[in-house]
Motif scaffolding. Structure first.
Motif, mmCIF file in Angstrom:
data_model
loop_
_atom_site.group_PDB
_atom_site.id
_atom_site.type_symbol
_atom_site.label_atom_id
_atom_site.label_comp_id
_atom_site.label_asym_id
_atom_site.label_seq_id
_atom_site.Cartn_x
_atom_site.Cartn_y
_atom_site.Cartn_z
ATOM 1 N N HIS A 103 0.811 -1.232 0.000
ATOM 2 C CA HIS A 103 0.000 0.000 0.000
ATOM 3 C C HIS A 103 0.839 1.275 0.000
ATOM 4 C CE1 HIS A 103 -3.653 -2.222 0.276
ATOM 5 N NE2 HIS A 103 -3.577 -2.506 1.553
ATOM 6 N N GLY A 104 0.136 2.367 -0.326
ATOM 7 C CA GLY A 104 0.718 3.695 -0.205
ATOM 8 C C GLY A 104 1.958 3.925 -1.045
ATOM 9 N N GLY A 105 1.997 3.372 -2.268
ATOM 10 C CA GLY A 105 3.200 3.528 -3.081
ATOM 11 C C GLY A 105 4.372 2.728 -2.566
ATOM 12 N N ILE A 106 4.090 1.633 -1.873
ATOM 13 C CA ILE A 106 5.058 0.780 -1.169
ATOM 14 C C ILE A 106 5.635 1.562 0.015
ATOM 15 C CG2 ILE A 106 7.099 -0.649 -1.294
ATOM 16 C CD1 ILE A 106 4.839 -1.710 -3.003
ATOM 17 N N GLU A 107 4.927 1.463 1.139
ATOM 18 C CA GLU A 107 5.319 2.206 2.337
ATOM 19 C C GLU A 107 6.695 1.772 2.837
ATOM 20 O OE1 GLU A 107 2.299 1.813 5.265
ATOM 21 O OE2 GLU A 107 0.855 3.056 4.158
ATOM 22 N N ALA A 108 7.382 2.719 3.469
ATOM 23 C CA ALA A 108 8.725 2.449 3.986
ATOM 24 C C ALA A 108 8.796 2.791 5.466
ATOM 25 C CB ALA A 108 9.764 3.265 3.226
ATOM 26 N N ARG A 109 9.543 1.966 6.192
ATOM 27 C CA ARG A 109 9.885 2.229 7.582
ATOM 28 C C ARG A 109 11.380 1.967 7.762
ATOM 29 N NH1 ARG A 109 4.863 1.325 7.008
ATOM 30 N NH2 ARG A 109 3.306 2.207 8.420
ATOM 31 N N THR A 110 12.011 2.780 8.585
ATOM 32 C CA THR A 110 13.453 2.656 8.765
ATOM 33 C C THR A 110 13.798 2.465 10.226
ATOM 34 O OG1 THR A 110 13.739 5.059 8.942
ATOM 35 C CG2 THR A 110 13.965 4.077 6.747
ATOM 36 N N SER A 111 14.985 1.902 10.454
ATOM 37 C CA SER A 111 15.490 1.698 11.812
ATOM 38 C C SER A 111 17.010 1.664 11.766
ATOM 39 C CB SER A 111 14.963 0.379 12.382
ATOM 40 O OG SER A 111 15.529 0.097 13.648
ATOM 41 N N ARG A 112 17.630 2.200 12.812
ATOM 42 C CA ARG A 112 19.079 2.106 12.931
ATOM 43 C C ARG A 112 19.504 0.890 13.727
ATOM 44 N NH1 ARG A 112 22.426 4.331 9.590
ATOM 45 N NH2 ARG A 112 23.987 4.003 11.207
ATOM 46 N N ASP A 113 18.616 0.407 14.602
ATOM 47 C CA ASP A 113 19.009 -0.686 15.483
ATOM 48 C C ASP A 113 18.193 -1.958 15.279
ATOM 49 O OD1 ASP A 113 16.555 -0.027 16.576
ATOM 50 O OD2 ASP A 113 17.351 0.641 18.503
ATOM 51 N N GLY A 114 17.234 -1.953 14.349
ATOM 52 C CA GLY A 114 16.416 -3.134 14.125
ATOM 53 C C GLY A 114 15.317 -3.323 15.148
ATOM 54 N N ARG A 115 15.191 -2.388 16.082
ATOM 55 C CA ARG A 115 14.198 -2.514 17.147
ATOM 56 C C ARG A 115 13.170 -1.389 17.109
ATOM 57 N NH1 ARG A 115 16.618 -3.204 22.959
ATOM 58 N NH2 ARG A 115 16.869 -5.335 22.173
ATOM 59 N N THR A 116 13.612 -0.157 16.937
ATOM 60 C CA THR A 116 12.716 0.999 16.909
ATOM 61 C C THR A 116 12.543 1.464 15.470
ATOM 62 O OG1 THR A 116 13.451 1.680 19.104
ATOM 63 C CG2 THR A 116 12.346 3.339 17.744
ATOM 64 N N TRP A 117 11.285 1.538 15.026
ATOM 65 C CA TRP A 117 10.969 1.797 13.622
ATOM 66 C C TRP A 117 10.167 3.075 13.477
ATOM 67 C CZ3 TRP A 117 12.959 -1.246 9.815
ATOM 68 C CH2 TRP A 117 13.611 -2.407 10.258
ATOM 69 N N GLN A 118 10.431 3.778 12.375
ATOM 70 C CA GLN A 118 9.670 4.990 12.091
ATOM 71 C C GLN A 118 9.260 5.022 10.625
ATOM 72 O OE1 GLN A 118 12.243 8.267 13.058
ATOM 73 N NE2 GLN A 118 13.656 7.883 11.367
ATOM 74 N N ARG A 119 8.099 5.624 10.379
ATOM 75 C CA ARG A 119 7.607 5.786 9.009
ATOM 76 C C ARG A 119 8.533 6.711 8.262
ATOM 77 N NH1 ARG A 119 5.695 5.504 4.494
ATOM 78 N NH2 ARG A 119 3.515 5.634 3.917
#
Length: 342
Positions: free
Chosen positions: A77-93
């Motif tokens: 969805h949404g143009g292929i939504e993306a989420r990122t994380s620096r530590d693999g634990r906390t994610w942000q849109r």
């Protein structure tokens, strides 16, 4: 028929809403702050997913670790939504893969809404495969985009890779790509006659021939032939086909579960531990719903710094059936079969 793909933002209907995450494998641990698991056993139960925080409402996950160590999860969805994380634990849109919708999507999805991404890195380029379709139809197509950085908003669409019509007996959605033995393969499929595969040209990422042979990897013996979301991993010279069985996208009524079969060649045939072919409905149970974690599926595998992580979604029974990110280390037993560990 294939499972429905509701719109994002509707928590109970956020079917295929974003991708499940990629685990940051730090040091000797399999996930941040965790030691490497003990040697797995075939009798291991169904562990809970590792804890994650932030924006983790995802569906149909595909994850990649970029050159600077950032993890990106792309999802439906949404143009292929993306989420990122620096530590693999906390994610942000973090926006979406696409800032503009390619015109050709409209022929397969009135809303121009893509599903089930697959992200890989090969020959200095990030490759993003995805599907465009509509609920209950096999008038579907798989597309391709590329990026030098792999970051949201940087993807250049390369057009259609493969498509199906309502006259076909399989469905061109849920793509997954495997490079093995000097060749490039794409598995795909949902319901109808199950999981299929074609060979791709490594230079273009598109079919090697104008009329590719469509191989058959797996199906279910009874209607509605509920198998989809293939993903193939090579381990010690054998190939493992992960699939999702049963009902997706129904919140706490979902019955999705993850199965696996093994083959000596990427194109199969794949068998479960008992020797039943996956084209005859075979499939070794790997992970099923339990407790609050309902309908585990939509899986992929992140291979990062020598370790494997199972990336999937589940429906949270303690949060009105919202689809959320599931992450677990994926180990390999002495008999060669994969084992999901806590």
């Amino acid at each position: 028929m294939n499972a429905p793909r509701p719109r994002p933002g509707h928590r109970l209907r956020a079917v295929l809403a974003t991708t499940a995450v990629t685990a940051a494998l730090v040091g000797a641990g399999v996930l941040p702050g965790h030691a490497a698991p003990a040697a797995p056993t075939a009798s291991a139960g169904h562990p809970d997913p590792r804890p994650v925080t932030g924006d983790t409402e995802v569906h149909d996950p595909s994850a990649v670790r970029l050159k600077d160590g950032t993890y990106v999860v792309y999802s439906t969805h949404g143009g292929i939504e993306a989420r990122t994380s620096r530590d693999g634990r906390t994610w942000q849109r973090a926006g979406s893969a696409f800032t503009d919708i390619p015109d050709w999507w409209r022929a397969y999805s009135a809303e121009g809404d893509p599903w089930a991404p697959e992200v890989t890195y090969r020959d200095g380029v990030y490759w993003l495969y995805y599907a465009v379709s509509s609920f209950g139809s096999n008038h579907s197509a798989i597309g391709l985009a590329t990026s030098r950085s792999g970051r949201p908003g940087t993807w250049e669409d390369r057009g259609k890779v493969f498509s199906t019509t309502t006259g076909d007996h399989y469905n061109a959605i849920d793509p997954a790509v495997l490079q093995a033995r000097g060749r490039l393969w794409m598995s795909f499929g949902s319901y109808w006659t199950g999981i299929r595969m074609i060979e791709l040209d490594p230079a273009t990422g598109k079919p090697r021939t104008a009329d590719p042979e469509v191989l058959h990897l797996a199906t279910r013996p009874d209607e509605p032939y509920a198998v989809e979301a293939p993903y193939i991993v090579e381990h010690q010279g054998s190939y493992y086909l992960f699939v999702s069985y049963d009902r997706c996208c129904a919140g706490t009524d979902s019955t999705y579960n993850i199965r696996v079969g093994r083959a000596a060649h990427p194109a199969g045939p794949y068998y479960d531990r008992d020797g039943t072919a996956m084209t005859d409905g075979g499939g070794e149970l790997l992970l099923a719903g339990h407790g609050r974690y309902v309908g585990t599926g939509g899986q992929s595998v992140l291979r990062d710094r020598g370790r494997d992580v199972l990336v999937y979604h589940y429906y949270d029974a303690d949060d009105a059936g919202v689809p959320k990110l599931g992450l677990n280390p994926l180990s390999w037993g002495k008999d060669g079969w994969p084992v999901v560990t806590p």
